[in-house]
Design an enzyme around this catalytic site. Structure first.
Site, PDB file in Angstrom:
ATOM      1  N   ARG A  64      19.623 -18.458 -10.242  1.00  0.00           N
ATOM      2  CA  ARG A  64      18.954 -18.546 -11.543  1.00  0.00           C
ATOM      3  C   ARG A  64      19.769 -19.515 -12.390  1.00  0.00           C
ATOM      4  NH1 ARG A  64      15.776 -13.984 -12.455  1.00  0.00           N
ATOM      5  NH2 ARG A  64      14.857 -15.222 -14.126  1.00  0.00           N
ATOM      6  N   LYS A 101       9.442  -4.721 -16.123  1.00  0.00           N
ATOM      7  CA  LYS A 101       8.541  -5.866 -16.028  1.00  0.00           C
ATOM      8  C   LYS A 101       7.303  -5.538 -15.184  1.00  0.00           C
ATOM      9  CE  LYS A 101      12.157  -8.821 -15.186  1.00  0.00           C
ATOM     10  NZ  LYS A 101      12.724 -10.156 -14.924  1.00  0.00           N
ATOM     11  N   PRO A 124       7.785 -14.308 -19.080  1.00  0.00           N
ATOM     12  CA  PRO A 124       7.451 -12.873 -19.097  1.00  0.00           C
ATOM     13  C   PRO A 124       8.684 -12.007 -18.836  1.00  0.00           C
ATOM     14  CG  PRO A 124       5.941 -14.091 -17.669  1.00  0.00           C
ATOM     15  CD  PRO A 124       7.098 -15.003 -18.009  1.00  0.00           C
ATOM     16  N   GLU A 125       9.158 -11.366 -19.881  1.00  0.00           N
ATOM     17  CA  GLU A 125      10.236 -10.396 -19.724  1.00  0.00           C
ATOM     18  C   GLU A 125       9.709  -9.064 -20.241  1.00  0.00           C
ATOM     19  OE1 GLU A 125      14.142 -11.836 -20.614  1.00  0.00           O
ATOM     20  OE2 GLU A 125      13.592 -13.893 -20.167  1.00  0.00           O
ATOM     21  N   ASN A 162      15.766 -13.865 -17.694  1.00  0.00           N
ATOM     22  CA  ASN A 162      16.769 -14.914 -17.870  1.00  0.00           C
ATOM     23  C   ASN A 162      17.022 -15.275 -19.335  1.00  0.00           C
ATOM     24  OD1 ASN A 162      18.481 -16.110 -16.132  1.00  0.00           O
ATOM     25  ND2 ASN A 162      17.273 -17.966 -15.883  1.00  0.00           N
TER      26      ASN A 162
END
Ligand SMILES: [Zn+2]
Length: 262
Positions: free
Chosen positions: A249, A51, A2-3, A168
């Site tokens: 990340r 987001k 989910p971006e 990411n």
């Protein structure tokens, strides 16, 4: 993942299911809102900001916003009245909103909060320009990024206070397409405007579909240049794609196409 584009699509899905309708029931399975009942409220707007999801509700002269965040694993699904809820296991349900014609079910949502709409800024006011917002402002995003010249460009793109919507996947893909080593300090990035503009284009091109692609291909295994492709050959030069931890990340990059600057 989910971006910003996933969240934008989710907002449109909730809009189609609920907009203009009066809620006939609600069920909150988060402790803080366990006794909340939104029956009688009208769904006036379904918006995304980076987001974050903002479902705006009205009742007479009052306006409230139901905020939620998908993070890595959350989702909203809309079902027709009477349809089976097949999206996810029931124990992941956090919110149920019912109208006469449909049911919206929120799974594994984070930061579920109900605030007066006038106070939305307490939840999203810190965000930088929204890549998929009508008020997207590349110059303002660059101004915010440039304020921390020592930060890595990867970190700067993920920082939602700079620009809102990049996660990411789009981070890694944007850096590949710009030939940028992920640890390059912001001060050494030759074209910040070009970088954020490309990120915006990548997200925008995936609006309206759930498959996220940066290569233009929708075929499984061909949707990204570097993201999720550790040790596979670079689509441009054949070098093995590298993967490493960066600020807790993971980052993927091609050591040949994105060399460390000298
Ligand atoms: Zn390469």
């Amino acid at each position: 993942m989910p971006e910003g584009d996933t969240v934008w699509n989710t907002a449109r899905g909730l809009e189609r299911a609920l907009l203009g309708d009066v809620l006939t029931g609600s069920d909150f399975r988060v402790p803080r809102l366990a006794t909340t009942d939104l029956t009688g409220w009208t769904v006036a707007e379904s918006a995304s900001r980076g987001k974050h999801l903002l479902l705006r509700l009205t009742r007479e002269d009052r306006a409230m916003t139901l905020h939620s965040h998908l993070r890595m694993d959350g989702a909203w699904r809309a079902y027709a009245q009477g349809e089976r809820w097949t999206g996810r296991p029931a124990h992941l349900i956090r919110v149920v909103l019912k109208t006469k014609r449909s049911v919206a079910v929120g799974y594994h949502l984070h930061e579920v909060t109900l605030v007066p709409t006038a106070e939305e800024d307490s939840l999203v006011g810190h965000l930088g320009p929204d890549l998929l917002g009508e008020d997207w402002d590349a110059a303002e995003a660059v101004r915010r990024i440039a304020a921390r010249p020592e930060a890595s460009i990867a970190e700067a793109l993920l920082d939602q206070r700079n620009l809102a919507g990049v996660g990411n996947l789009y981070k890694a893909e944007t850096l590949f397409l710009r030939g940028l080593w992920p640890w390059t300090p912001v001060a050494d990035v030759p074209d910040l405007v070009g970088t954020v503009t490309l990120a915006q284009k990548l997200l925008a091109s995936n609006r309206g579909r759930w498959t996220q692609t940066t290569t233009g291909s929708l075929r499984k295994g061909q949707t990204s240049y570097v993201y999720g492709r550790r040790a596979q050959p670079c689509r441009r030069c054949g070098t093995a794609i590298a993967k490493a931890e960066q600020d807790e990340r993971v980052t993927y990059w091609c050591p040949h196409c994105q060399p460390k600057p000298h």
